[in-house]
Motif scaffolding. Structure first.
Motif, PDB file in Angstrom:
ATOM      1  N   LYS A 178      84.880  31.992  32.689  1.00 15.29           N
ATOM      2  CA  LYS A 178      85.553  33.062  33.413  1.00 15.29           C
ATOM      3  C   LYS A 178      86.992  32.652  33.663  1.00 15.29           C
ATOM      4  O   LYS A 178      87.271  31.534  34.083  1.00 15.29           O
ATOM      5  CB  LYS A 178      84.839  33.325  34.747  1.00 15.29           C
ATOM      6  CG  LYS A 178      85.435  34.461  35.552  1.00 15.29           C
ATOM      7  CD  LYS A 178      84.651  34.660  36.839  1.00 15.29           C
ATOM      8  CE  LYS A 178      85.254  35.785  37.670  1.00 15.29           C
ATOM      9  NZ  LYS A 178      84.504  35.989  38.938  1.00 15.29           N
ATOM     10  N   TRP A 179      87.922  33.571  33.410  1.00 16.90           N
ATOM     11  CA  TRP A 179      89.332  33.263  33.577  1.00 16.90           C
ATOM     12  C   TRP A 179      89.736  33.273  35.052  1.00 16.90           C
ATOM     13  O   TRP A 179      89.283  34.099  35.830  1.00 16.90           O
ATOM     14  CB  TRP A 179      90.198  34.268  32.817  1.00 16.90           C
ATOM     15  CG  TRP A 179      90.172  34.086  31.331  1.00 16.90           C
ATOM     16  CD1 TRP A 179      89.617  34.931  30.412  1.00 16.90           C
ATOM     17  CD2 TRP A 179      90.716  32.993  30.594  1.00 16.90           C
ATOM     18  NE1 TRP A 179      89.774  34.436  29.145  1.00 16.90           N
ATOM     19  CE2 TRP A 179      90.450  33.244  29.224  1.00 16.90           C
ATOM     20  CE3 TRP A 179      91.389  31.826  30.938  1.00 16.90           C
ATOM     21  CZ2 TRP A 179      90.839  32.377  28.212  1.00 16.90           C
ATOM     22  CZ3 TRP A 179      91.779  30.957  29.937  1.00 16.90           C
ATOM     23  CH2 TRP A 179      91.512  31.229  28.593  1.00 16.90           C
ATOM     24  N   ALA A 180      90.585  32.327  35.399  1.00 13.99           N
ATOM     25  CA  ALA A 180      91.160  32.259  36.743  1.00 13.99           C
ATOM     26  C   ALA A 180      92.638  31.911  36.604  1.00 13.99           C
ATOM     27  O   ALA A 180      93.074  31.378  35.576  1.00 13.99           O
ATOM     28  CB  ALA A 180      90.443  31.211  37.590  1.00 13.99           C
ATOM     29  N   SER A 181      93.411  32.221  37.636  1.00 18.35           N
ATOM     30  CA  SER A 181      94.848  31.929  37.602  1.00 18.35           C
ATOM     31  C   SER A 181      95.173  30.775  38.538  1.00 18.35           C
ATOM     32  O   SER A 181      94.430  30.493  39.487  1.00 18.35           O
ATOM     33  CB  SER A 181      95.659  33.162  38.009  1.00 18.35           C
ATOM     34  OG  SER A 181      95.508  33.419  39.394  1.00 18.35           O
ATOM     35  N   VAL A 182      96.284  30.111  38.289  1.00 16.76           N
ATOM     36  CA  VAL A 182      96.690  28.976  39.121  1.00 16.76           C
ATOM     37  C   VAL A 182      97.112  29.429  40.515  1.00 16.76           C
ATOM     38  O   VAL A 182      97.162  28.620  41.446  1.00 16.76           O
ATOM     39  CB  VAL A 182      97.845  28.199  38.453  1.00 16.76           C
ATOM     40  CG1 VAL A 182      97.372  27.528  37.179  1.00 16.76           C
ATOM     41  CG2 VAL A 182      99.042  29.113  38.183  1.00 16.76           C
ATOM     42  N   THR A 183      97.411  30.710  40.685  1.00 19.30           N
ATOM     43  CA  THR A 183      97.798  31.232  41.997  1.00 19.30           C
ATOM     44  C   THR A 183      96.628  31.872  42.732  1.00 19.30           C
ATOM     45  O   THR A 183      96.748  32.217  43.905  1.00 19.30           O
ATOM     46  CB  THR A 183      98.919  32.279  41.849  1.00 19.30           C
ATOM     47  OG1 THR A 183      98.443  33.366  41.039  1.00 19.30           O
ATOM     48  CG2 THR A 183     100.150  31.662  41.207  1.00 19.30           C
ATOM     49  N   GLY A 184      95.500  32.055  42.045  1.00 16.76           N
ATOM     50  CA  GLY A 184      94.352  32.705  42.657  1.00 16.76           C
ATOM     51  C   GLY A 184      94.487  34.216  42.746  1.00 16.76           C
ATOM     52  O   GLY A 184      93.671  34.873  43.396  1.00 16.76           O
ATOM     53  N   SER A 185      95.502  34.787  42.121  1.00 14.35           N
ATOM     54  CA  SER A 185      95.735  36.229  42.188  1.00 14.35           C
ATOM     55  C   SER A 185      94.802  36.985  41.244  1.00 14.35           C
ATOM     56  O   SER A 185      94.233  36.413  40.310  1.00 14.35           O
ATOM     57  CB  SER A 185      97.193  36.539  41.843  1.00 14.35           C
ATOM     58  OG  SER A 185      97.501  36.066  40.545  1.00 14.35           O
ATOM     59  N   GLN A 186      94.662  38.283  41.501  1.00 14.30           N
ATOM     60  CA  GLN A 186      93.841  39.130  40.650  1.00 14.30           C
ATOM     61  C   GLN A 186      94.506  39.301  39.282  1.00 14.30           C
ATOM     62  O   GLN A 186      95.733  39.397  39.182  1.00 14.30           O
ATOM     63  CB  GLN A 186      93.647  40.501  41.306  1.00 14.30           C
ATOM     64  CG  GLN A 186      92.831  40.466  42.596  1.00 14.30           C
ATOM     65  CD  GLN A 186      91.373  40.124  42.340  1.00 14.30           C
ATOM     66  OE1 GLN A 186      90.826  40.439  41.285  1.00 14.30           O
ATOM     67  NE2 GLN A 186      90.741  39.472  43.305  1.00 14.30           N
ATOM     68  N   LEU A 187      93.689  39.350  38.246  1.00 17.54           N
ATOM     69  CA  LEU A 187      94.202  39.444  36.881  1.00 17.54           C
ATOM     70  C   LEU A 187      93.850  40.799  36.276  1.00 17.54           C
ATOM     71  O   LEU A 187      92.799  41.373  36.571  1.00 17.54           O
ATOM     72  CB  LEU A 187      93.617  38.320  36.021  1.00 17.54           C
ATOM     73  CG  LEU A 187      93.917  36.893  36.500  1.00 17.54           C
ATOM     74  CD1 LEU A 187      93.114  35.882  35.692  1.00 17.54           C
ATOM     75  CD2 LEU A 187      95.409  36.594  36.393  1.00 17.54           C
ATOM     76  N   ASP A 188      94.751  41.284  35.437  1.00 13.51           N
ATOM     77  CA  ASP A 188      94.520  42.544  34.742  1.00 13.51           C
ATOM     78  C   ASP A 188      93.561  42.290  33.576  1.00 13.51           C
ATOM     79  O   ASP A 188      93.908  41.573  32.627  1.00 13.51           O
ATOM     80  CB  ASP A 188      95.853  43.096  34.233  1.00 13.51           C
ATOM     81  CG  ASP A 188      95.702  44.474  33.592  1.00 13.51           C
ATOM     82  OD1 ASP A 188      94.553  44.938  33.430  1.00 13.51           O
ATOM     83  OD2 ASP A 188      96.736  45.072  33.252  1.00 13.51           O
ATOM     84  N   PRO A 189      92.358  42.841  33.607  1.00  7.04           N
ATOM     85  CA  PRO A 189      91.392  42.569  32.528  1.00  7.04           C
ATOM     86  C   PRO A 189      91.859  43.085  31.171  1.00  7.04           C
ATOM     87  O   PRO A 189      91.379  42.611  30.132  1.00  7.04           O
ATOM     88  CB  PRO A 189      90.125  43.293  32.997  1.00  7.04           C
ATOM     89  CG  PRO A 189      90.606  44.337  33.957  1.00  7.04           C
ATOM     90  CD  PRO A 189      91.807  43.756  34.622  1.00  7.04           C
ATOM     91  N   ASN A 190      92.805  44.017  31.163  1.00  7.62           N
ATOM     92  CA  ASN A 190      93.268  44.582  29.892  1.00  7.62           C
ATOM     93  C   ASN A 190      94.138  43.611  29.093  1.00  7.62           C
ATOM     94  O   ASN A 190      94.317  43.797  27.886  1.00  7.62           O
ATOM     95  CB  ASN A 190      94.058  45.866  30.145  1.00  7.62           C
ATOM     96  CG  ASN A 190      93.193  46.956  30.757  1.00  7.62           C
ATOM     97  OD1 ASN A 190      92.022  47.101  30.399  1.00  7.62           O
ATOM     98  ND2 ASN A 190      93.757  47.711  31.692  1.00  7.62           N
ATOM     99  N   ILE A 191      94.695  42.602  29.760  1.00  5.42           N
ATOM    100  CA  ILE A 191      95.559  41.659  29.042  1.00  5.42           C
ATOM    101  C   ILE A 191      94.922  40.277  28.910  1.00  5.42           C
ATOM    102  O   ILE A 191      95.520  39.372  28.339  1.00  5.42           O
ATOM    103  CB  ILE A 191      96.929  41.528  29.740  1.00  5.42           C
ATOM    104  CG1 ILE A 191      96.763  40.954  31.150  1.00  5.42           C
ATOM    105  CG2 ILE A 191      97.646  42.869  29.790  1.00  5.42           C
ATOM    106  CD1 ILE A 191      98.089  40.674  31.841  1.00  5.42           C
TER     107      ILE A 191
END
Length: 228
Positions: A178-191
């Motif tokens: 599962k993808w996660a970001s280094v900032t913990g912010s929500q990610l756009d599933p389309n990209i």
């Protein structure tokens, strides 16, 4: 008996003469005591006056220092406002009468690109994903986290070399794909890339994809722009 009587008489006479001498000495010295007492009182009185004067002088200086500090703070605040207004005019082309509170001017450090409210910096050498993130941290930033299509378009347009991969702030943990970001912010599933693999990290070229975190690529750092 006569000897004893004579001795007793001599003793009392001698004792009486000694007592009379002490009394005479006491009478002679008695007038000197009030004199020293008065001197001591005067010295204490003068010393108290000096202490009061010192306290008054200190109070005046403290009050003057407080007043000077208030004036200095007011001047400093005015100088900072003037300096900020000048920065707005010189760097952001803001009008002179525009309030700095309502300013939307944002600037970035040297060699960083400004987009919206973020600053972007790209590297020239190559590192692993973890080392790239550590390098961004030394610049008070992090690997770029792309929020939408517009931001991704900006990043691709400003890539110095479009033939290489750039590390970005995406990763998948060892425990789940599962993808996660280094900032913990929500990610756009389309990209987000569809090829999620464990222990893989995000890169961008023509689009976002995954690669082994131990591979070496150039990278892009991101930080908040400074609001003037």
């Amino acid at each position: 008996m006569e000897d004893d009587s004579g001795y007793t008489a001599l003793y009392f006479q001698s004792h009486r003469r000694g007592s009379q001498a002490l009394c005479a000495a006491g009478k002679q010295d008695a007038p000197q005591c009030p004199r020293w007492h008065r001197i001591t009182l005067w010295v204490g009185f003068i010393w108290n006056i000096i202490l009061v004067a010192i306290v008054i002088v200190l109070a005046v200086h403290l009050e003057k220092g407080k007043s000077d500090a208030d004036v200095g703070r007011a001047k400093c605040s005015t100088s900072l406002d003037d300096f900020q207004a000048r920065l707005n005019r010189e760097l952001c082309n803001q009008s002179q009468d525009r309030s700095s509170v309502n300013s939307t001017c944002r600037i970035c450090p040297v060699n960083w690109l400004l987009y919206r409210d973020k600053c972007y910096w790209r590297s020239e050498d190559m590192k692993r994903w973890k080392d790239s993130q550590a390098d961004c941290a030394t610049k008070n930033s992090h690997l770029v986290v792309i929020q939408d299509e517009e931001e991704m378009k900006f990043i691709k347009q400003n890539m110095q070399d479009k033939s290489v991969l750039y590390w970005i702030g995406l990763y998948s943990s060892l425990s789940e794909e599962k993808w996660a970001s280094v900032t913990g912010s929500q990610l756009d599933p389309n990209i987000l890339p569809s090829d999620t693999k464990r222990n893989h990290c995000g890169v961008i070229k023509d689009n976002i994809r995954s690669d082994s975190c131990s591979a070496e690529h150039v990278w892009i750092c991101q930080r908040e722009a400074l609001l003037l």
